[in-house]
Structures are given as C-alpha cells and as structure tokens.
Design a protein around this motif. Structure first.
Motif, PDB file in Angstrom:
ATOM      1  N   ARG A   1      30.180  -7.848  15.594  1.00 25.71           N
ATOM      2  CA  ARG A   1      28.964  -7.642  16.288  1.00 25.71           C
ATOM      3  C   ARG A   1      29.288  -6.930  17.470  1.00 25.71           C
TER       4      ARG A   1
ATOM      5  N   ARG B   1      27.675  -2.494  18.471  1.00 28.55           N
ATOM      6  CA  ARG B   1      27.047  -2.368  19.514  1.00 28.55           C
ATOM      7  C   ARG B   1      26.069  -0.961  19.700  1.00 28.55           C
TER       8      ARG B   1
ATOM      9  N   ILE C   1      23.828  -0.381  16.912  1.00 23.08           N
ATOM     10  CA  ILE C   1      22.736  -1.314  16.723  1.00 23.08           C
ATOM     11  C   ILE C   1      21.786  -0.838  18.003  1.00 23.08           C
TER      12      ILE C   1
ATOM     13  N   LEU D   1      22.740  -2.855  11.430  1.00 25.44           N
ATOM     14  CA  LEU D   1      21.808  -4.335  11.641  1.00 25.44           C
ATOM     15  C   LEU D   1      21.957  -5.143  10.447  1.00 25.44           C
TER      16      LEU D   1
ATOM     17  N   VAL E   1      20.437  -8.654  10.184  1.00 29.95           N
ATOM     18  CA  VAL E   1      19.310  -8.211  10.577  1.00 29.95           C
ATOM     19  C   VAL E   1      18.654  -7.186   9.899  1.00 29.95           C
TER      20      VAL E   1
ATOM     21  N   ARG F   1      15.932 -12.946  12.189  1.00 26.99           N
ATOM     22  CA  ARG F   1      16.516 -12.581  13.086  1.00 26.99           C
ATOM     23  C   ARG F   1      16.067 -11.341  13.786  1.00 26.99           C
TER      24      ARG F   1
ATOM     25  N   VAL G   1      16.763  -8.500  17.011  1.00 24.23           N
ATOM     26  CA  VAL G   1      17.556  -7.929  17.971  1.00 24.23           C
ATOM     27  C   VAL G   1      16.814  -6.998  18.759  1.00 24.23           C
TER      28      VAL G   1
ATOM     29  N   ASP H   1      16.058  -4.668  22.204  1.00 26.29           N
ATOM     30  CA  ASP H   1      16.539  -4.180  23.170  1.00 26.29           C
ATOM     31  C   ASP H   1      15.456  -3.506  23.919  1.00 26.29           C
TER      32      ASP H   1
ATOM     33  N   LYS I   1      20.643  -4.175  26.172  1.00 28.57           N
ATOM     34  CA  LYS I   1      20.653  -5.031  25.365  1.00 28.57           C
ATOM     35  C   LYS I   1      19.511  -6.131  25.998  1.00 28.57           C
TER      36      LYS I   1
ATOM     37  N   LYS J   1      17.941  -9.534  23.817  1.00 29.40           N
ATOM     38  CA  LYS J   1      18.137 -10.842  23.410  1.00 29.40           C
ATOM     39  C   LYS J   1      18.160 -10.429  22.022  1.00 29.40           C
ATOM     40  N   THR J   2      19.227 -11.258  21.331  1.00 26.13           N
ATOM     41  CA  THR J   2      19.397 -11.575  19.839  1.00 26.13           C
ATOM     42  C   THR J   2      19.219 -13.198  19.498  1.00 26.13           C
TER      43      THR J   2
ATOM     44  N   ASN K   1      14.656  -4.801  16.311  1.00 27.23           N
ATOM     45  CA  ASN K   1      15.429  -4.419  14.995  1.00 27.23           C
ATOM     46  C   ASN K   1      15.293  -2.871  14.614  1.00 27.23           C
TER      47      ASN K   1
END
Length: 368
Positions: A233, A237, A240, A248, A253, A292, A294, A296, A314, A316-317, A354
């Motif tokens: 993960r 970053r 993502i 993803l 995701v 799920r 992600v 940002d 970021k 929240k995920t 996402n």
C-alpha cells in the motif's frame, strides 16, 4: 507581560559547538590516541557557514586529523565512540569518516558501517561503496537482510534507494533502479515497521522510473501477510495519487467509483497566508455491494504568470456499503514551506475518488 516568539531551531545546529564537544569527549574516552584539541580546532573552523550535510563532511575530515593514521585502529576507536554519542546526526558524522577514508578497505569499512548504523544511520556513508563496486556492495547488503538488528536490515534497503534524499547518486542504481530487488524481496515481510517503511520508500522510488516493473513485481507478492500488504500500500502511494489503474487494482480498488458526490465545498473561499481552509464532501454509494474507495484531493497552487502547480493530498481510504452515505472533511493551514511558496490567486481543488476527478471547488489566496 509580552513574550517574543522563539526563533525556530535550525537543522544545522544539531551539529553545532555542543555536538562537537560531545564527539570530542567520546573520542577522548574511547582512546588516548584521539587528539581532542586537534579535533575541536579543526571541526570548529568555518563551521558556522556550513549546512547540516556540509557539517557532516567537515566533522569527518576533522576526525581524520584527530585519529591515528592506521585506518583499522581508527575504526576501532569509532566503534568505541558511537555508544557515547547523544544524537543520531553525531553518529552520521562519524559514519561519514568511513565514507571518505575507507574505500581502500572495502570489507572492513562495510562491517564498520553495519556496526555504526545502530547509532545513526549509515545510509549516506554507504553510497560511495555502492558507487565504487555496486555488485560487491549489494551482495554484502543482501546478507544484512538476515541480520538480527533492525537498523542493519534497514540499512540494506535504505542505503540502496535509487532516490535517497540528501544522498549522492549511485550511477548503476540510476541506470537500473531495480538492482536491489533481492534485498526488497528478503525484507517484504519484515516484522519491524522501521524496516518496512524503508522498503516501501525504496519501492516508491522505483515507481517514479519503472512503474511497470514495480506493478509486475508487487503483483506476485502474497498480501495475505499483513506486513507485506502494508508495504504494498505504501509503495504504491505515488501511483495511486496518479490514479494508476494497476496500482489501484493491487490494493483491491476499482478504477472509478459507483458513487455520487452530493456536496464538495471549501470554506472560507477567500483566505490570507496563515489562514486555515476546510474541505468537506458528501458521497453516496450507487453500488449494489460494498466498494472500497480511495479519496484524495488535488490542489492546483497558483504560480506567477497565471500558471499553477498541482499537488495531491491523501484524504481517506475506506469501505462504503451499498446505498450508504459518507461525509468527509479535512482542513489545512495555508503557509509557506521551504519546498512550497504560496502565491496570490485562485487555487482550484479537485476531489478524486479511485483515481477519477468527481468534483471541483476553489479558494482565492489574497495578497493582503
């Protein structure tokens, strides 16, 4: 009664006169052959004008003046000094002596760095050895991945990072940032968070130059081990944040989300430097099952001449159940950093879910 704000401490002051005294005392306690006056005189000369890393090298040269001409004997003194030091940067200066004067004793120097890194990371000092003989250094560092001490295991990864901050570049790693792959494989489930952070940062370095290689390699890692899943993960970053579909997918995701943004706003919409801005969003699931997400946000910082510079943060995920609604919020202070200066003007902000921009808002930074 009024009080004046304290002047922020400078990083270079970690290696100021008190640190020199500590290093000098450690040397004198470690060996009667350590020339304390010569060290203090040489290390103090011209210190004030130097940056933190320049001070590291300057102190290493002063150690060379104070130590015996016999390199093996000098290493013994450095090993005895290290436990008496009181800050990691003091130890980093000691490891720099090995970097500057130890290339002719390759194996002895590498052994010394493995010992000294327990007191202050030898990640910078190991770079000249990697540059001088990359395969030889990497072979030694690969053996370190089985070491009982987490600091030595971390050095195996951190020292070989292709883009290690503040460190000299290693031509072979710049040409092929994947050369240390055996080290990363050996540490992919390390029990130490300290080590795992280094592995993730190392892999994130590779992502900037060889994203396809990174995605292929991580796809073969079994993420049922929570230690490995954590590394994956954090290693992804950068990709993502770019909304890379492959990255993803590796964290479970999908690219894009079955959701509607009911609200995305910023308050206040006009701010001055030093003010806080708050972002708030409301998302409702349009999916028939849990998904799920992600989330940002990307701020397009105003620049001179009407240009802008985007930066992703970021938010929240999380897992969003079918039909559920989630409210998200975050705030940040608009202030200058050494790496980012703010300019007056309009700052566009995107809400990214996402990897896809799903809403936009803006705030204006006033010049007064």
């Amino acid at each position: 009664m009024t009080t004046e704000a304290a002047t922020p401490a400078l990083l270079k002051d970690l290696l100021g006169p008190p640190a020199l005294e500590t290093i000098a005392d450690a040397g004198a306690a470690a060996s009667p052959h350590f020339d304390r006056p010569a060290f203090v005189c040489a290390a103090s000369d011209g210190l004030e004008e130097l940056s933190i890393m320049e001070r590291v090298r300057h102190i290493a040269d002063a150690l060379h003046i104070a130590l015996s001409g016999d390199y093996a004997a000098a290493l013994d003194i450095l090993r005895a000094m290290a436990p008496r030091l009181t800050h990691a940067f003091q130890a980093i200066a000691v490891t720099e002596y090995v970097a500057r004067y130890g290339l002719d004793d390759f194996d002895g120097s590498m052994d010394a760095l493995a010992d000294l890194t327990r007191f202050g990371s030898a990640e910078f000092a190991i770079r000249p050895f990697l540059a001088a003989d990359t395969p030889r250094a990497l072979a030694i560092m690969t053996r370190w991945t089985a070491h009982e001490n987490e600091h030595v295991r971390r050095l195996a990864s951190e020292g070989a990072r292709p883009r290690l901050p503040w460190a000299s570049r290693v031509p072979a790693l710049k040409a092929d940032p994947t050369l240390a792959a055996p080290i990363l494989e050996a540490l992919k489930a390390d029990p130490s968070l300290y080590v795992r952070k280094s592995v993730a940062n190392h892999l994130n370095d590779i992502a900037k130059d060889r994203p396809d290689w990174l995605l292929s390699r991580l796809a073969g890692w079994q993420q049922d081990d929570p230690q490995t899943a954590w590394i994956v993960r954090h290693a992804l970053r950068t990709l993502i944040k770019k909304g890379d579909p492959g990255a993803l997918a590796l964290i479970g995701v999908g690219h894009g989300a079955a959701a509607t943004v009911r609200h995305f706003g910023i308050s206040p919409t006009t701010v001055r430097l030093g003010d806080r801005v708050a972002l708030a969003a409301e998302l409702v699931s349009d999916a028939a099952e849990t998904q799920r997400l992600v989330v940002d946000y990307r701020v397009h910082y105003a620049r001179a001449g009407g240009k802008s510079a985007p930066k992703v943060f970021k938010l929240k995920t999380f897992d969003l159940a079918a039909g559920d609604t989630v409210r998200l919020s975050i705030s940040q202070t608009i202030r200058d950093f050494s790496t980012r200066r703010h300019h007056p003007g309009r700052h566009e902000v995107e809400l990214i879910v996402n990897g896809q921009t799903m809403a936009t808002a803006a705030f204006d930074l006033s010049s007064n």
